[in-house]
Each structure stands twice: as C-alpha cells, then as structure tokens.
Design a protein around this motif. Structure first.
Motif, PDB file in Angstrom:
ATOM      1  N   MET A 187      -6.421   3.460   3.477  1.00 58.48           N
ATOM      2  CA  MET A 187      -6.957   3.302   2.069  1.00 58.48           C
ATOM      3  C   MET A 187      -6.747   1.819   1.808  1.00 58.48           C
ATOM      4  N   VAL A 188      -7.099   0.891   1.233  1.00 60.40           N
ATOM      5  CA  VAL A 188      -6.690  -0.211   0.468  1.00 60.40           C
ATOM      6  C   VAL A 188      -7.029  -0.151  -0.780  1.00 60.40           C
ATOM      7  N   ARG A 189      -5.850   0.003  -1.784  1.00 61.67           N
ATOM      8  CA  ARG A 189      -6.088   0.095  -3.006  1.00 61.67           C
ATOM      9  C   ARG A 189      -5.517  -1.592  -3.848  1.00 61.67           C
ATOM     10  N   HIS A 190      -4.767  -1.422  -4.502  1.00 60.20           N
ATOM     11  CA  HIS A 190      -4.909  -2.353  -5.864  1.00 60.20           C
ATOM     12  C   HIS A 190      -4.611  -4.319  -4.349  1.00 60.20           C
ATOM     13  N   VAL A 191      -5.485  -5.044  -4.812  1.00 59.82           N
ATOM     14  CA  VAL A 191      -5.759  -5.497  -4.033  1.00 59.82           C
ATOM     15  C   VAL A 191      -5.905  -7.595  -5.719  1.00 59.82           C
ATOM     16  N   ASP A 192      -4.302  -8.281  -5.242  1.00 59.01           N
ATOM     17  CA  ASP A 192      -5.064  -9.368  -5.843  1.00 59.01           C
ATOM     18  C   ASP A 192      -4.951 -10.544  -5.067  1.00 59.01           C
ATOM     19  N   GLY A 193      -4.763 -11.727  -5.774  1.00 56.83           N
ATOM     20  CA  GLY A 193      -4.953 -13.288  -5.005  1.00 56.83           C
ATOM     21  C   GLY A 193      -3.836 -12.849  -3.799  1.00 56.83           C
ATOM     22  N   ASP A 194      -2.375 -12.839  -3.987  1.00 52.22           N
ATOM     23  CA  ASP A 194      -1.243 -12.170  -2.742  1.00 52.22           C
ATOM     24  C   ASP A 194      -1.096 -10.937  -1.882  1.00 52.22           C
ATOM     25  N   SER A 195      -1.818 -10.174  -2.305  1.00 49.64           N
ATOM     26  CA  SER A 195      -1.477  -8.792  -2.400  1.00 49.64           C
ATOM     27  C   SER A 195      -1.728  -7.642  -2.034  1.00 49.64           C
ATOM     28  N   ALA A 196      -2.045  -6.943  -0.393  1.00 48.58           N
ATOM     29  CA  ALA A 196      -2.665  -5.427  -0.888  1.00 48.58           C
ATOM     30  C   ALA A 196      -2.359  -4.890  -0.954  1.00 48.58           C
ATOM     31  N   ALA A 197      -2.498  -3.297  -0.898  1.00 49.32           N
ATOM     32  CA  ALA A 197      -1.521  -1.832  -1.138  1.00 49.32           C
ATOM     33  C   ALA A 197      -2.240  -1.541   0.233  1.00 49.32           C
ATOM     34  N   ILE A 198      -2.091  -0.771   1.372  1.00 48.68           N
ATOM     35  CA  ILE A 198      -2.296  -0.116   1.700  1.00 48.68           C
ATOM     36  C   ILE A 198      -1.429   1.661   2.348  1.00 48.68           C
ATOM     37  N   TRP A 199      -2.182   2.232   1.328  1.00 50.41           N
ATOM     38  CA  TRP A 199      -2.214   3.904   1.694  1.00 50.41           C
ATOM     39  C   TRP A 199      -2.836   4.783   3.036  1.00 50.41           C
ATOM     40  N   VAL A 200      -1.604   5.402   3.115  1.00 49.04           N
ATOM     41  CA  VAL A 200      -1.729   6.511   4.656  1.00 49.04           C
ATOM     42  C   VAL A 200      -1.474   7.902   3.808  1.00 49.04           C
ATOM     43  N   GLU A 201      -2.037   9.009   5.053  1.00 47.96           N
ATOM     44  CA  GLU A 201      -1.467  10.596   5.124  1.00 47.96           C
ATOM     45  C   GLU A 201      -1.405  10.197   6.822  1.00 47.96           C
ATOM     46  N   THR A 202       0.206  11.060   7.108  1.00 49.64           N
ATOM     47  CA  THR A 202       0.122  10.455   8.416  1.00 49.64           C
ATOM     48  C   THR A 202       0.602  12.285   8.759  1.00 49.64           C
ATOM     49  N   ALA A 203       0.605  12.038  10.203  1.00 42.78           N
ATOM     50  CA  ALA A 203       0.744  13.437  10.598  1.00 42.78           C
ATOM     51  C   ALA A 203       1.503  14.019  10.666  1.00 42.78           C
ATOM     52  N   ALA A 204       2.783  12.912  10.890  1.00 39.34           N
ATOM     53  CA  ALA A 204       4.095  13.329  11.087  1.00 39.34           C
ATOM     54  C   ALA A 204       5.234  11.815  10.696  1.00 39.34           C
ATOM     55  N   ALA A 205       6.517  12.076  10.633  1.00 38.14           N
ATOM     56  CA  ALA A 205       7.290  10.888  10.127  1.00 38.14           C
ATOM     57  C   ALA A 205       7.046   9.786  11.113  1.00 38.14           C
ATOM     58  N   GLY A 206       7.643   9.036  10.642  1.00 38.73           N
ATOM     59  CA  GLY A 206       7.675   7.845  11.292  1.00 38.73           C
ATOM     60  C   GLY A 206       7.725   6.022  10.319  1.00 38.73           C
ATOM     61  N   VAL A 207       7.375   5.156  11.216  1.00 38.59           N
ATOM     62  CA  VAL A 207       6.835   4.206  10.450  1.00 38.59           C
ATOM     63  C   VAL A 207       5.923   2.949  10.626  1.00 38.59           C
ATOM     64  N   VAL A 208       4.925   3.214   9.694  1.00 34.05           N
ATOM     65  CA  VAL A 208       3.879   2.497   8.996  1.00 34.05           C
ATOM     66  C   VAL A 208       3.969   1.430   9.030  1.00 34.05           C
ATOM     67  N   THR A 209       3.300   1.129   9.996  1.00 39.58           N
ATOM     68  CA  THR A 209       3.059  -0.866  10.110  1.00 39.58           C
ATOM     69  C   THR A 209       1.137  -1.162  10.002  1.00 39.58           C
ATOM     70  N   VAL A 210       1.069  -2.512   8.902  1.00 39.37           N
ATOM     71  CA  VAL A 210       0.286  -3.071   8.470  1.00 39.37           C
ATOM     72  C   VAL A 210       0.391  -4.495   9.622  1.00 39.37           C
TER      73      VAL A 210
END
Length: 607
Positions: A10-33
């Motif tokens: 889910m793309v959430r707060h976005v402004d001129g130089d940043s964006a927040a990407i939110w996820v729920e995953t099935a297991a622990a890990g490291v999320v990379t965009v």
C-alpha cells in the motif's frame, strides 16, 4: 509466493521527495522496495515488526524527486513478492507529488466488505471504490480524463460492530457467538482478519499499490456511536468486552491505517514508531515484537486522549493544504466542558487553519455543515441533555441522542462556533492571504451533498460530503431522512432550538447540489483557483458479474470568483440516469412524520 505477502503493498504518505510503502507479510523477514530502472536498482529496506503474531513493515523510500514516476518491486528476504507473476493488473508505480499543477483528490467513507454477487449487491449496492479501480485499470478514469493523485478515506474503512457472514464465520471458529461481544470484534486477531477481508480484493489491492492513500477513523472502526457522550462511555465501560475492543481497535488502527498517514518527519516524532526504532537498533536484522508497546499505547490513548494526536496535515500540490481532523477520539465528554475536540486538539487545529495557501482543505469524518433541519435538531438535543428543558428531559434527550446519532459537530455547539470563527478569519484574510476556498470534506451520513456558506466576500467556504462507498441507506429510509433533514424538521428544529435558548449558528449555508444516496466515490479536482468535483458510482452490467460499469452521478463546477467578490456561481450537471436522489418535496407530508422518524431511528441502530 502469493502467501508471502498477506496485505499490500500500500502506497501511503507521498510528498515531493519520499513515499511510504506498507505491507503485512506471512513471516518475519526484511522487506525491500526496489526501483529497477533507477540508479542501478536502488533499494530501501526495513525489517518486519511483530504485533500479536502478525508481521508488518513500513519502508520509507526517500531521496526521490518531485514529479518522479517509477515502477517498483517489493521483496521479502530478496525474493520478489510484488508484482506477482501473470498479474492481470498493470505493474504498480510510485509517483511523487509534483511541485505544482492540478491536484485530483478522490474521497469517500463507509465501506462494508461483503461479496460482489447479485445477492449482496441487492442489499449493499455496487462497490463504488472497486468499480472505480476497475475503470482505472481499463484506462477509463471517468469524466476528469486523468487518474487521481490521492485517495482520502474518511472513516468506517472497517465495521467492527456490523460484521459480514465471512467475518462471523471466522469469529465462530475462535469463540462462541453467544458470548460477549457476540458477532462483534473482540481482539486484535479479529481486527487483523477484518482488514484482510477489506483489503485483499484484487482491484482494490492493485489500486492501493500505486494510489497514495490517507485515512481517518470514524465510529464503526471501533463501535457505533463511539464517544457520543459521557453516558454512552460509562455504559460501554460496564461491559466485559469494551476494554479489549478499544485497545485492539486503536492498536490495529495505528498499525493498519495511521502509521502510513505520517510524513517521514512526523513519523520520526511518533512515540510508538520511536520505540520500534529503538528496539530494532538493539536487535539489528531481527524482527522485534511490538505487541506490549502497541497495547500499552492504545490503552493510554483511550484513557487519556491528550497523550496522542491522531489528526495530521498533508501538502496538496505544493500550493494547497490538507488538514485531517480526528473528530472521534479527541472529544471531551465532560458535560460541563463538552467539546468535539479537547483543548489541546482545538489549539492544534487553530494553528493549522491559516491562509497563504491556494485552497485550504479540511477533512473530518463527520460533516461540519449538516442539513439545517438536522443541525437545529442536534443543537437542541445537546441543550436539552444539559438541562435547558429541566432535569426530567435529560434522560429522554440522551436516549434520543443515541437512537438518532445526534452527535455531529452541531451537537457540540461550542466547538462548532470556535471552528466557524477560525475558518471565517481564514476566509476574510485575517490569518494570512485569503485562500481561494476553504473546503470541508466529510462522510459518515450515508448520503452525498454539497453545501456552501452564504457570504458577501472573501474566500468561498464549502462542504463536500461523500458517503457511502458501499453501505447505502435503504430506499424506504430515504424519505424519512429527507423529512428529518429538509421537511418539517427545518422549521420545527429551529423552533426547538430557540425554545432551548440555543444561539443561532454563526454561519448561514445553502444547498448547492444533492443529496445522492447510492454508493459513490467523489473526486475533487483542484487546478489553480478552479474547483470541479464529480461523483461516480457503479452499476451492474447485465450478463457480466465481475465488471460493473462506472456511471457519472454528478459533475459540478464550483467556480471560485476573485477574493472579495460577492458572486459565487456553481454549475451542476447531474447525470440523467441518476436515481439515487430524493428531493425535499418527497417528504413534506406531515402525516408520515412520526412513522418516518421511528423508521430512521431503527435503521441507524441496526447499522
């Protein structure tokens, strides 16, 4: 692979130089965009954090450029989990806010999560947001001709107190529906499942993966009539389940909705996010369990509203400004100091409502300007409960307040007056250069409409309401509402308010367009000083189950004159096939007044 990503991206707060990407995953890990075409596949990483056995991550993508548009991928432990292979929807993209130019803001409220078959469309109507997503996927963005820049969901994203058959089945698999709170939600696990039901629909999941979204809660995210009055609150606290409900509701709201509302700087100042960062620094590369902190935070936020602020701000296109106001959790319910916003929250709002912007947009789940008949009725009822008609009328007044949901801004008269003074000063140019308009965006009331404050100069003050996205008022109740809002209730409400010595409201307002009662999503188009708004709905196509047709309900040009002009024209084009409108004259028969009021009260309680 599909099960690795439970919800999102889910793309959430976005402004001129940043964006927040939110996820729920099935297991622990490291999320990379990762942006494959940018700077040698540059990536931004965040470890998941756990809450009650669920795994989440919010990745802050920074260092972007205004107006930049890039395809992106989401990886879990270096494995691409989005976009998925053979996905029939277009690949998602990140688009930062442009430095100027048009802004298109889609908004709405009140969406139930039930299947999209004929049976459920008969009872709940066609899902307007899903229909809009399907239309955008097909390259048909509607009458504006372009896709929106932002989606603002103004409450009741989930219904914790009015559950679907699928949600009841899940609850029954965990506990008896005969034990309190029955078919309503009881804990965090049930909230997590409710969000999955709401947000896993493929067209919506695709829409959320590229369209930035902002959200605010309303009562059904927690429970109908949430914080209506001190009497309501005391009644809830006598139950065996309320404490667990509100802790789970607020905790899950922070995780699923609120965290993504914040900018990078605002998030850095959030106490719960700060605690997460502290724990992750102590255990680098590992998932930390935030359950205890989330529960303690939610309990404290409920017990002491001054301890946390759910309201927030957001820039719009660089020249306009959005202020989103919490009109539920920040209330002061002390009868001697009753207020929609407690003193700290009101002071914060006072600081945000300033000029020197092109348009000032205020998002609040509850409409600020109600139809005049209902406004008078709510103001009168508040005065009666306070003793204006004597002590014997207090209890009937409280009963009426809860039965008819008389708890909008009008039912907090002192707060209504303070906000009226603020926006008037903004519109008159006494808080910086007057904007072209001050626009309230709201939902909640299961019908859509536009009203305008009657002024002889200065900025235009408007109220745009879009509700529901999917939870329509039954046809038999619409005449009852028209009676309460526009028929006998207008003169009767005014007379009742005078009898309770309620001062006349400091603003006068008139109807511009509406009401429309079917499921809708609205889009506000801001281009310079010009405003245009469209209401879009869905209609089932005979013989085609999964592809409803997007229909135009209304197209309104709200021409904004130069500041200081007394001319405020509005040209409204209502779609000739729109059958959702009930005009005030439909309910002028005084003989059905009592029956209509009773029917409307019954429906409000049953929803």
């Amino acid at each position: 692979m599909e099960t690795l990503l439970v919800l999102g991206p889910m793309v959430r707060h976005v402004d001129g130089d940043s964006a927040a990407i939110w996820v729920e995953t099935a297991a622990a890990g490291v999320v990379t965009v990762r942006l494959p075409g940018r700077d040698g596949e540059q990536g931004w990483r965040a470890p998941t954090f756990g809450v009650h056995g669920h795994h989440y991550a919010l990745v802050e993508v920074t260092g972007l450029h205004p107006g930049e548009r890039s395809a992106y991928q989401v990886l879990l432990d270096d494995q691409v989990v989005w976009p998925q292979p053979a996905d029939p929807f277009p690949a998602p993209h990140l688009a930062t806010s442009p430095p100027g130019g048009p802004v298109r803001l889609a908004f709405g409220s009140c969406r139930t999560s039930v299947p999209h078959d004929l049976v459920h469309e008969t009872s709940h109507g066609v899902d307007a947001l899903r229909t809009y997503a399907l239309s955008l996927r097909a390259g048909e963005p509607g009458p504006l001709g372009v896709e929106p820049d932002l989606l603002l969901l103004l409450g009741d994203q989930v219904y914790a107190d009015s559950t679907s058959a699928a949600m009841r089945e899940f609850i029954a698999s965990r506990r008896s529906l005969q034990e309190e709170p029955g078919a309503e939600l009881a804990d965090y696990e049930e909230y997590a499942h409710l969000y999955q039901l709401a947000w896993t629909e493929p067209p919506l999941r695709w829409l959320f993966s590229w369209l930035p979204s902002l959200m605010i809660f309303d009562d059904h995210d927690i429970r109908d009539d949430w914080n209506t009055s001190l009497a309501w609150r005391e009644e809830m606290e006598q139950t065996s389940w309320w404490h667990g409900r509100v802790v789970a509701g607020l905790g899950s709201y922070w995780v699923y909705q609120h965290l993504g509302n914040l900018s990078v700087s605002a998030r850095a100042g959030d106490p719960l996010w700060h605690e997460l960062q502290r724990r992750q620094a102590e255990h680098p590369g590992r998932e930390v369990d935030l359950t205890d902190a989330v529960d303690a935070f939610a309990e404290r936020a409920d017990r002491d509203p001054l301890s946390y602020r759910w309201s927030y701000t957001h820039p719009l296109g660089g020249s306009s400004h959005l202020v989103v106001v919490d009109s539920r959790a920040a209330r002061n319910l002390d009868p001697e100091h009753r207020a929609m916003l407690d003193e700290a929250e009101m002071s914060w709002l006072d600081e945000q409502l300033t000029g020197d912007v092109e348009h000032l947009v205020i998002g609040t789940s509850l409409p600020y300007l109600l139809p005049r008949g209902i406004h008078h009725l709510e103001a009168w009822d508040e005065a009666v409960v306070a003793g204006a008609w004597g002590p014997r009328w207090r209890r009937p007044g409280e009963w009426l307040r809860q039965e008819l949901d008389l708890e909008h801004w009008a039912a907090f008269h002192a707060s209504f007056e303070r906000v009226a003074a603020m926006v008037t000063e903004v519109a008159d140019g006494r808080r910086g250069t007057a904007p072209a308009s001050v626009v309230f965006l709201s939902g909640d009331v299961h019908h859509s409409y536009i009203t305008e404050v009657v002024r002889t100069g200065g900025s235009r003050i408007l109220q745009l309401v879009c509700s529901p996205v999917r939870n329509p008022m039954p046809v038999v109740m619409r005449a009852a509402f028209a009676l309460v809002a526009h028929g006998i209730a207008r003169p009767l409400g005014a007379a009742l308010a005078r009898s309770a010595r309620v001062p006349d409201p400091p603003l006068r307002w008139r109807d511009v367009a509406g009401p429309w009662f079917d499921n809708n999503i609205a889009v506000l188009d801001i281009e310079g000083q010009d405003l245009r708004t469209v209401w879009l709905g869905g209609r089932r196509v005979p013989g085609i189950d999964d592809e409803p047709q997007l229909v135009l309900v209304a197209d309104i040009e709200l021409d904004v004159p130069p500041v200081g002009s007394s001319t405020h024209p509005a040209r409204a084009r209502v779609h000739p096939d729109d059958r959702s409108r009930v005009r005030p004259r439909a309910a002028r028969a005084l003989g059905v007044a009592a029956l209509s009021l009773a029917a409307y009260a019954w429906w409000r309680r049953s929803r």
